[in-house]
Design a protein around this motif. Structure first.
Motif, PDB file in Angstrom:
ATOM      1  N   SER A 229       4.459  -2.462  -3.777  1.00 27.52           N
ATOM      2  CA  SER A 229       3.231  -2.694  -2.762  1.00 27.52           C
ATOM      3  C   SER A 229       3.052  -3.754  -1.851  1.00 27.52           C
ATOM      4  CB  SER A 229       2.323  -1.778  -3.941  1.00 27.52           C
ATOM      5  OG  SER A 229       1.724  -3.097  -5.040  1.00 27.52           O
TER       6      SER A 229
ATOM      7  N   CYS B  53       2.622  -3.497   1.778  1.00 27.77           N
ATOM      8  CA  CYS B  53       1.112  -4.513   2.300  1.00 27.77           C
ATOM      9  C   CYS B  53       0.691  -5.386   3.283  1.00 27.77           C
ATOM     10  CB  CYS B  53       0.071  -4.173   1.286  1.00 27.77           C
ATOM     11  SG  CYS B  53      -0.304  -3.113   0.400  1.00 27.77           S
TER      12      CYS B  53
ATOM     13  N   CYS C  81       0.076  -5.754   7.469  1.00 29.22           N
ATOM     14  CA  CYS C  81      -0.377  -6.558   8.471  1.00 29.22           C
ATOM     15  C   CYS C  81       0.410  -7.268   9.531  1.00 29.22           C
ATOM     16  CB  CYS C  81      -0.741  -7.301   6.448  1.00 29.22           C
ATOM     17  SG  CYS C  81      -2.153  -6.685   6.383  1.00 29.22           S
TER      18      CYS C  81
ATOM     19  N   THR D 223      -3.961  -0.154  -5.579  1.00 32.60           N
ATOM     20  CA  THR D 223      -3.062  -0.352  -4.845  1.00 32.60           C
ATOM     21  C   THR D 223      -2.967   0.555  -3.823  1.00 32.60           C
ATOM     22  OG1 THR D 223      -1.757  -1.218  -6.623  1.00 32.60           O
ATOM     23  CG2 THR D 223      -0.218  -0.041  -4.433  1.00 32.60           C
TER      24      THR D 223
ATOM     25  N   SER E  51      -5.094  -0.442  -0.579  1.00 26.25           N
ATOM     26  CA  SER E  51      -4.564  -1.523   0.164  1.00 26.25           C
ATOM     27  C   SER E  51      -3.878  -0.786   0.974  1.00 26.25           C
ATOM     28  CB  SER E  51      -4.204  -2.542  -1.021  1.00 26.25           C
ATOM     29  OG  SER E  51      -4.502  -2.764  -1.412  1.00 26.25           O
ATOM     30  N   LEU E  52      -2.652   0.067   0.875  1.00 23.21           N
ATOM     31  CA  LEU E  52      -1.953   1.060   1.739  1.00 23.21           C
ATOM     32  C   LEU E  52      -2.393   1.669   3.126  1.00 23.21           C
ATOM     33  CD1 LEU E  52       0.485   2.475  -1.043  1.00 23.21           C
ATOM     34  CD2 LEU E  52       1.506   0.460   0.286  1.00 23.21           C
TER      35      LEU E  52
ATOM     36  N   GLY F 128      -4.196   0.059   5.317  1.00 22.43           N
ATOM     37  CA  GLY F 128      -3.165  -1.332   5.919  1.00 22.43           C
ATOM     38  C   GLY F 128      -2.986  -0.105   7.420  1.00 22.43           C
TER      39      GLY F 128
END
Length: 253
Positions: free
Chosen positions: A41, A45, A49, A225, A228-229, A232
């Motif tokens: 992960s 991520c 970015c 997790t 965050s994905l 993104g």
């Protein structure tokens, strides 16, 4: 579900390349260096970015008057069709569908958390597990379709020759294709990670030994997790939409 990893080498553009084109090359090389070959992960991520920053550089390249003039020429229509319909639109579809499914997984995680907190002997937990089981069947089918779509883009890249034309035009097309390859590689890794998240959540749902505290901690970690994905992917999706708009604007000139 195995990911096909593409080895991205330095584009090594000629010294006459425009500084903006070289910036895209630098971002590609930086992204390649910072991205590991696994599908963790954290790695995904960071890659998302980097992909975000890469598309910002690509948009700067597309805003150049010299780039727009060359790509808007009639004889470049096949190239533009390849960039838009042949790859970018498919990658947008993959990004959008994957983002939607990641968000749905997060909803199921939260639903399971609520059901665990209640723990009043009702059937809410069983109902949540049943809903997720139905969803994961559809998600796995969608994942297979997305992988097929990515392979089709991959084949098109592999068989599409790069003609030697105007130097700047050749450099622009080359970097755009390299961006597409890296984009596809990251999305393939993301699909693998999505499969792992799904497996972890499914195993947790079926576990009869996990205590409330253990299950809740694992669900909380999954939620962090996934968020965050999700963030993104949303950012990359917006950048890809911006790139598509820039290409369409060039075509309309």
């Amino acid at each position: 579900m195995a990911a096909k990893h593409h080895v991205i080498r330095s584009i090594s553009l000629p010294s006459r390349s425009h500084p903006t084109t070289l910036r895209v090359e630098e971002e590609l090389n930086r992204l390649q260096t910072s991205s590991s070959c696994d599908s963790t992960s954290d790695s995904i991520c960071k890659s998302l970015c980097g992909l975000d920053e890469l598309y910002e550089c690509v948009d700067d390249l597309l805003q150049m008057a010299s780039t727009q003039q060359l790509l808007s020429q009639h004889q470049q229509k096949k190239c533009m069709d390849e960039l838009l319909d042949g790859s970018l639109m498919r990658l947008l579809d993959v990004c959008g569908i994957t983002g939607d499914e990641i968000s749905t997984i997060k909803e199921h995680v939260r639903d399971l958390q609520s059901a665990l907190r209640r723990r009043k002997g009702d059937t809410s937990l069983e109902s949540s597990i049943s809903k997720y089981t139905c969803f994961r069947k559809k998600m796995n089918k969608d994942a297979k379709k997305l992988i097929t779509s990515l392979k089709q883009v991959d084949n098109k890249i592999a068989t599409s020759p790069l003609l030697e034309q105007d130097h700047h035009l050749t450099a622009v097309i080359r970097v755009l294709r390299e961006v597409r390859v890296k984009n596809m590689s990251i999305f393939q890794s993301l699909l693998v990670l999505q499969h792992r998240l799904d497996a972890a959540l499914y195993n947790l749902c079926k576990s009869s030994t996990a205590t409330f505290e253990c299950a809740n901690k694992r669900l909380e970690a999954l939620e962090v997790t996934i968020e965050s994905l999700e963030n993104g992917l949303e950012s990359v999706f917006r950048c890809m939409i911006k790139t598509r708009a820039s290409l369409l604007n060039i075509i309309s000139q």
